[in-house]
Design an enzyme around this catalytic site. Structure first.
Site, PDB file in Angstrom:
ATOM      1  N   GLY A 140      97.181   3.119  -3.158  1.00 12.17           N
ATOM      2  CA  GLY A 140      98.011   2.824  -2.001  1.00 12.17           C
ATOM      3  C   GLY A 140      97.328   1.802  -1.100  1.00 12.17           C
ATOM      4  O   GLY A 140      96.762   0.816  -1.562  1.00 12.17           O
ATOM      5  N   SER A 141      97.320   2.059   0.176  1.00 13.26           N
ATOM      6  CA  SER A 141      96.838   1.077   1.143  1.00 13.26           C
ATOM      7  C   SER A 141      95.330   0.858   1.130  1.00 13.26           C
ATOM      8  O   SER A 141      94.841  -0.086   1.753  1.00 13.26           O
ATOM      9  CB  SER A 141      97.293   1.474   2.560  1.00 13.26           C
ATOM     10  OG  SER A 141      98.650   1.164   2.728  1.00 13.26           O
ATOM     11  N   ILE A 142      94.587   1.693   0.395  1.00 15.16           N
ATOM     12  CA  ILE A 142      93.161   1.417   0.245  1.00 15.16           C
ATOM     13  C   ILE A 142      92.961   0.121  -0.537  1.00 15.16           C
ATOM     14  O   ILE A 142      91.885  -0.487  -0.497  1.00 15.16           O
ATOM     15  CB  ILE A 142      92.454   2.615  -0.429  1.00 15.16           C
ATOM     16  CG1 ILE A 142      92.559   3.841   0.488  1.00 15.16           C
ATOM     17  CG2 ILE A 142      90.989   2.327  -0.704  1.00 15.16           C
ATOM     18  CD1 ILE A 142      92.023   5.118  -0.112  1.00 15.16           C
ATOM     19  N   THR A 143      94.019  -0.349  -1.200  1.00 16.86           N
ATOM     20  CA  THR A 143      94.018  -1.668  -1.849  1.00 16.86           C
ATOM     21  C   THR A 143      93.581  -2.756  -0.868  1.00 16.86           C
ATOM     22  O   THR A 143      92.931  -3.741  -1.256  1.00 16.86           O
ATOM     23  CB  THR A 143      95.434  -1.985  -2.378  1.00 16.86           C
ATOM     24  OG1 THR A 143      95.769  -1.032  -3.398  1.00 16.86           O
ATOM     25  CG2 THR A 143      95.517  -3.391  -2.959  1.00 16.86           C
TER      26      THR A 143
END
Length: 254
Positions: free
Chosen positions: A82-85
């Site tokens: 997810g947003s840890i990308t």
């Protein structure tokens, strides 16, 4: 006497090692108990790794990778980040800064000339990185997740349609979390390198560090040990809705 004096530091070392091992074991047990309790309360479902001073003291799965087949999570289970990308996207951007290909305070239009000039000239790379660009967050657009997120888009088409809206505030004056900003950073990476975002993170990060269990997610690929996606409701878990992976891109696609 000399032999005895040699044994003393050895005994102390063994005692310290035993004490340290016991301390790690106690911490691991405490952490496992906390995570088990969170899992029982449906506040955590996944895998955890905890390391201290370079030593892994806990690596364990909690809950299910697939509820319908009753498959448990393990340390080898693969999840969408997810947003840890965004951390990986920002790392590639900073590599390009180090290579002299990007200036943090240069306008976005310098690197993405096809973007609308009236706002692209006012937004810096730093603004995109720090969520201070003023560009509307595309996942917050009305009906976006239900009406748009299933459809595949090229990067250029998506930017024109969903990441080029009028600014919500003057760049640099406010903070507002924006997936749109990181989508645009991915486009800039591709523009400057002539390679896809996926190729960049693979070559610049995952390949170099031996991160063989990490990469860009593709719904159609068979990925060993991949967890299914779920949403949480007051009454239990539900299967997560399908999302085409061209949508999260450099904001959440790993």
């Amino acid at each position: 006497m000399r032999k005895f004096s040699r044994l003393i530091p050895l005994a102390v070392s063994v005692a310290l090692l035993a004490s340290t091992t016991s301390l790690y074991a106690d911490k691991a047990a405490d952490l496992a108990a906390v995570l088990s309790k969170f899992n029982e309360q449906r506040r955590f479902n996944g895998s955890a790794l905890v390391a201290e001073h370079g030593k892994v003291i806990l690596a364990k799965g909690y809950g299910k990778a697939n509820f319908e087949w009753n498959i448990p999570n393990t340390p080898d289970t693969k999840f969408r980040l997810g947003s840890i990308t965004k951390q990986f996207t920002s790392m590639v951007i900073m590599q390009l800064v180090q290579e002299g290909k990007i200036e943090l305070d240069a306008p976005m239009s310098r690197y993405l000339p096809q973007y609308r000039k009236d706002t692209g000239d006012r937004i810096t790379i730093r603004n995109l990185l720090t969520h201070t660009s003023g560009i509307p967050n595309y996942t917050a657009l009305p009906g976006f997740m239900t009406d748009v997120s299933r459809d595949p888009y090229t990067t250029v088409d998506f930017i024109q349609k969903y990441a080029s809206g009028d600014l919500e505030f003057e760049p640099g004056t406010k903070f507002n979390y924006s997936n749109s900003g990181y989508f645009l950073l991915g486009a800039i990476i591709e523009e400057l390198t002539g390679k896809t975002y996926e190729q960049n993170v693979q070559e610049r990060i995952f390949g170099l560090l031996g991160m063989t269990s990490s990469g860009y997610d593709h719904s159609d690929k068979i990925i060993l040990h991949r967890a299914s996606g779920y949403g949480k409701t007051p009454s239990g878990y539900t299967n997560a809705p399908y999302m085409d992976m061209s949508i999260p891109f450099a904001a959440a696609g790993l």
